[in-house]
Design a protein around this motif. Structure first.
Motif, PDB file in Angstrom:
ATOM      1  N   LEU A  52      14.283  13.385   8.073  1.00  0.00           N
ATOM      2  CA  LEU A  52      13.519  11.835   7.968  1.00  0.00           C
ATOM      3  C   LEU A  52      12.389  13.189   9.320  1.00  0.00           C
ATOM      4  CD1 LEU A  52      15.582   9.187   7.707  1.00  0.00           C
ATOM      5  CD2 LEU A  52      13.056  10.500   6.452  1.00  0.00           C
ATOM      6  N   GLU A  53      12.807  13.529  10.691  1.00  0.00           N
ATOM      7  CA  GLU A  53      12.288  13.734  11.686  1.00  0.00           C
ATOM      8  C   GLU A  53      11.156  15.269  11.261  1.00  0.00           C
ATOM      9  OE1 GLU A  53      15.338  14.543  14.506  1.00  0.00           O
ATOM     10  OE2 GLU A  53      15.278  12.568  15.086  1.00  0.00           O
ATOM     11  N   TRP A  54      12.197  15.983  10.023  1.00  0.00           N
ATOM     12  CA  TRP A  54      11.493  17.516  10.004  1.00  0.00           C
ATOM     13  C   TRP A  54      10.422  16.841   9.355  1.00  0.00           C
ATOM     14  CZ3 TRP A  54       9.186  19.258   5.784  1.00  0.00           C
ATOM     15  CH2 TRP A  54       8.800  20.506   5.812  1.00  0.00           C
ATOM     16  N   LEU A  55      10.224  16.167   8.482  1.00  0.00           N
ATOM     17  CA  LEU A  55       8.887  14.708   7.506  1.00  0.00           C
ATOM     18  C   LEU A  55       8.173  14.711   8.394  1.00  0.00           C
ATOM     19  CD1 LEU A  55      11.371  13.936   4.404  1.00  0.00           C
ATOM     20  CD2 LEU A  55       9.502  15.830   4.559  1.00  0.00           C
ATOM     21  N   LEU A  56       8.243  13.786   9.550  1.00  0.00           N
ATOM     22  CA  LEU A  56       7.478  13.132  10.207  1.00  0.00           C
ATOM     23  C   LEU A  56       7.067  13.991  11.089  1.00  0.00           C
ATOM     24  CD1 LEU A  56       9.859  10.756  11.581  1.00  0.00           C
ATOM     25  CD2 LEU A  56       7.592  10.061  10.537  1.00  0.00           C
ATOM     26  N   ASP A  57       7.634  15.156  11.418  1.00  0.00           N
ATOM     27  CA  ASP A  57       6.698  16.938  11.909  1.00  0.00           C
ATOM     28  C   ASP A  57       5.738  16.994  10.830  1.00  0.00           C
ATOM     29  OD1 ASP A  57       7.634  15.972  14.313  1.00  0.00           O
ATOM     30  OD2 ASP A  57       9.494  16.889  14.621  1.00  0.00           O
ATOM     31  N   ASN A  58       5.978  17.780  10.156  1.00  0.00           N
ATOM     32  CA  ASN A  58       5.569  18.558   9.168  1.00  0.00           C
ATOM     33  C   ASN A  58       4.409  17.512   7.964  1.00  0.00           C
ATOM     34  OD1 ASN A  58       6.268  20.896  10.383  1.00  0.00           O
ATOM     35  ND2 ASN A  58       8.212  20.086  10.018  1.00  0.00           N
ATOM     36  N   LEU A  59       4.246  16.654   7.117  1.00  0.00           N
ATOM     37  CA  LEU A  59       4.433  15.963   6.054  1.00  0.00           C
ATOM     38  C   LEU A  59       2.376  16.320   6.672  1.00  0.00           C
ATOM     39  CD1 LEU A  59       5.422  13.279   4.637  1.00  0.00           C
ATOM     40  CD2 LEU A  59       5.492  15.359   3.712  1.00  0.00           C
ATOM     41  N   PRO A  60       1.664  15.992   5.783  1.00  0.00           N
ATOM     42  CA  PRO A  60      -0.094  16.321   6.118  1.00  0.00           C
ATOM     43  C   PRO A  60       0.038  14.715   5.702  1.00  0.00           C
ATOM     44  CG  PRO A  60       0.241  16.978   3.972  1.00  0.00           C
ATOM     45  CD  PRO A  60       1.883  17.134   4.403  1.00  0.00           C
ATOM     46  N   SER A  61      -1.093  14.139   6.483  1.00  0.00           N
ATOM     47  CA  SER A  61      -1.193  13.130   6.942  1.00  0.00           C
ATOM     48  C   SER A  61      -2.324  12.322   6.985  1.00  0.00           C
ATOM     49  CB  SER A  61      -0.680  12.041   8.227  1.00  0.00           C
ATOM     50  OG  SER A  61      -0.796  12.989   9.381  1.00  0.00           O
ATOM     51  N   PRO A  62      -3.344  12.390   5.935  1.00  0.00           N
ATOM     52  CA  PRO A  62      -4.439  12.791   5.849  1.00  0.00           C
ATOM     53  C   PRO A  62      -5.428  10.788   5.927  1.00  0.00           C
ATOM     54  CG  PRO A  62      -4.017  13.090   3.690  1.00  0.00           C
ATOM     55  CD  PRO A  62      -2.561  12.938   4.964  1.00  0.00           C
ATOM     56  N   THR A  63      -4.736  10.152   6.103  1.00  0.00           N
ATOM     57  CA  THR A  63      -4.763   9.034   6.309  1.00  0.00           C
ATOM     58  C   THR A  63      -4.932   7.359   6.936  1.00  0.00           C
ATOM     59  OG1 THR A  63      -2.706   7.552   5.146  1.00  0.00           O
ATOM     60  CG2 THR A  63      -3.809   8.504   3.253  1.00  0.00           C
ATOM     61  N   VAL A  64      -5.760   6.819   7.001  1.00  0.00           N
ATOM     62  CA  VAL A  64      -5.181   5.976   8.089  1.00  0.00           C
ATOM     63  C   VAL A  64      -4.243   5.663   8.692  1.00  0.00           C
ATOM     64  CG1 VAL A  64      -5.859   4.239   9.774  1.00  0.00           C
ATOM     65  CG2 VAL A  64      -7.774   4.777   8.366  1.00  0.00           C
ATOM     66  N   GLU A  65      -2.835   4.850   7.512  1.00  0.00           N
ATOM     67  CA  GLU A  65      -1.626   4.765   8.008  1.00  0.00           C
ATOM     68  C   GLU A  65      -0.300   6.282   7.765  1.00  0.00           C
ATOM     69  OE1 GLU A  65      -3.282   5.105   4.803  1.00  0.00           O
ATOM     70  OE2 GLU A  65      -4.138   2.036   5.110  1.00  0.00           O
ATOM     71  N   GLY A  66      -0.935   6.440   7.590  1.00  0.00           N
ATOM     72  CA  GLY A  66      -0.103   8.736   8.388  1.00  0.00           C
ATOM     73  C   GLY A  66      -0.284   8.670   9.141  1.00  0.00           C
ATOM     74  N   ILE A  67      -1.500   8.471   9.898  1.00  0.00           N
ATOM     75  CA  ILE A  67      -1.890   8.617  11.434  1.00  0.00           C
ATOM     76  C   ILE A  67      -1.875   7.953  12.497  1.00  0.00           C
ATOM     77  CG2 ILE A  67      -3.578   8.593  13.528  1.00  0.00           C
ATOM     78  CD1 ILE A  67      -5.361  10.325  10.956  1.00  0.00           C
ATOM     79  N   THR A  68      -0.702   6.434  11.829  1.00  0.00           N
ATOM     80  CA  THR A  68      -0.771   5.524  12.831  1.00  0.00           C
ATOM     81  C   THR A  68       0.801   6.002  12.857  1.00  0.00           C
ATOM     82  OG1 THR A  68      -2.036   3.603  11.752  1.00  0.00           O
ATOM     83  CG2 THR A  68      -1.105   3.078  12.563  1.00  0.00           C
ATOM     84  N   ALA A  69       1.259   6.444  11.419  1.00  0.00           N
ATOM     85  CA  ALA A  69       2.530   6.157  11.440  1.00  0.00           C
ATOM     86  C   ALA A  69       2.829   7.642  12.647  1.00  0.00           C
ATOM     87  CB  ALA A  69       3.627   6.421  10.347  1.00  0.00           C
ATOM     88  N   ARG A  70       2.420   9.189  12.058  1.00  0.00           N
ATOM     89  CA  ARG A  70       2.448   9.394  12.982  1.00  0.00           C
ATOM     90  C   ARG A  70       2.628   9.285  14.689  1.00  0.00           C
ATOM     91  NH1 ARG A  70       1.450  14.834  11.050  1.00  0.00           N
ATOM     92  NH2 ARG A  70       3.193  14.621  10.015  1.00  0.00           N
ATOM     93  N   PHE A 103     -12.488   6.244  16.444  1.00  0.00           N
ATOM     94  CA  PHE A 103     -11.767   6.787  15.170  1.00  0.00           C
ATOM     95  C   PHE A 103     -11.898   5.502  14.152  1.00  0.00           C
ATOM     96  CE2 PHE A 103     -10.229   7.469  11.028  1.00  0.00           C
ATOM     97  CZ  PHE A 103     -11.075   8.544  10.793  1.00  0.00           C
ATOM     98  N   VAL A 104     -11.063   4.422  14.111  1.00  0.00           N
ATOM     99  CA  VAL A 104     -11.262   3.774  13.411  1.00  0.00           C
ATOM    100  C   VAL A 104     -12.439   2.524  13.298  1.00  0.00           C
ATOM    101  CG1 VAL A 104     -10.146   1.306  13.004  1.00  0.00           C
ATOM    102  CG2 VAL A 104      -8.941   3.237  12.751  1.00  0.00           C
ATOM    103  N   GLN A 105     -12.767   2.190  14.507  1.00  0.00           N
ATOM    104  CA  GLN A 105     -13.734   1.388  15.053  1.00  0.00           C
ATOM    105  C   GLN A 105     -15.473   1.902  14.959  1.00  0.00           C
ATOM    106  OE1 GLN A 105     -14.289   0.885  19.312  1.00  0.00           O
ATOM    107  NE2 GLN A 105     -12.206  -0.750  18.902  1.00  0.00           N
ATOM    108  N   THR A 106     -15.648   3.165  14.209  1.00  0.00           N
ATOM    109  CA  THR A 106     -16.898   3.718  14.100  1.00  0.00           C
ATOM    110  C   THR A 106     -16.925   3.476  12.397  1.00  0.00           C
ATOM    111  OG1 THR A 106     -16.044   5.761  13.842  1.00  0.00           O
ATOM    112  CG2 THR A 106     -17.020   5.487  15.485  1.00  0.00           C
ATOM    113  N   GLY A 107     -15.695   2.596  11.653  1.00  0.00           N
ATOM    114  CA  GLY A 107     -16.058   2.902  10.481  1.00  0.00           C
ATOM    115  C   GLY A 107     -15.430   3.875   9.839  1.00  0.00           C
ATOM    116  N   GLN A 108     -15.054   5.387  10.516  1.00  0.00           N
ATOM    117  CA  GLN A 108     -14.802   6.574   9.338  1.00  0.00           C
ATOM    118  C   GLN A 108     -13.319   6.638   8.899  1.00  0.00           C
ATOM    119  OE1 GLN A 108     -15.951   9.481  11.952  1.00  0.00           O
ATOM    120  NE2 GLN A 108     -17.236   8.861  12.693  1.00  0.00           N
TER     121      GLN A 108
END
Length: 163
Positions: A52-70, A103-108
């Motif tokens: 799980l730690e490896w995945l958290l460090d290495n999975l791509p996270s192109p979404t808002v949810e992914g970035i928030t989780a990272r 970033f989120v406040q700019t609506g992007q």
């Protein structure tokens, strides 16, 4: 190792799912330590945590949810003194959080994960029902991206076929 992990259970596919699985794993470990102060995790538990730690460090996270989780993962890691330089990690997390909030406040926030097709969701539900029959309909629905009603329908259909 990944083949063994996938055959033992469902390996999360996104950073958000991985962060949720990590938190569940940590809560379970904390509960075990509360009951037995000298509890030592099994090797498979440590392997799962490392995966799980490896995945958290290495999975791509192109979404808002992914970035928030990272970001949550980085903050957790820094606060647990798991990083080589925890003070530097805390400063990095604070800077990332501020940048992300701006970033989120700019609506992007147009980056959304691809929608899973019905056949993929059905296959995921069926796989979870076969490999983890003790999970609730709600938990399977959360993992598969469908409604608990759908999971209940598939559970009934699979039970009818088995009889």
């Amino acid at each position: 190792m990944w083949t063994a992990m996938r055959s033992a259970g469902v390996v999360p596919g996104t950073v958000a799912e991985t962060w949720a699985a990590y938190q569940v794993h940590e809560a379970r470990s904390d509960a075990r330590c509360a009951f037995c102060w000298d509890y030592t995790p099994w090797q498979w538990e440590e392997a799962w945590r490392s995966a799980l730690e490896w995945l958290l460090d290495n999975l791509p996270s192109p979404t808002v949810e992914g970035i928030t989780a990272r970001l949550a993962w980085l903050e957790h890691r820094a606060n647990q003194d798991m990083a080589p330089d925890p003070k530097r990690e805390r400063m990095l997390v604070a800077a990332l959080q501020a940048d992300f909030a701006a970033f989120v406040q700019t609506g992007q926030t147009e980056s959304h994960p691809p929608r899973q097709r019905t056949a993929q969701r059905r296959a995921t539900v069926q796989d979870l029902l076969r490999t983890m029959p003790g999970l609730s309909d709600r938990e399977i629905a959360r993992r598969a991206g469908c409604s608990p009603q759908t999971v209940g329908n598939w559970r009934r259909k699979m039970t009818e076929v088995d009889q």
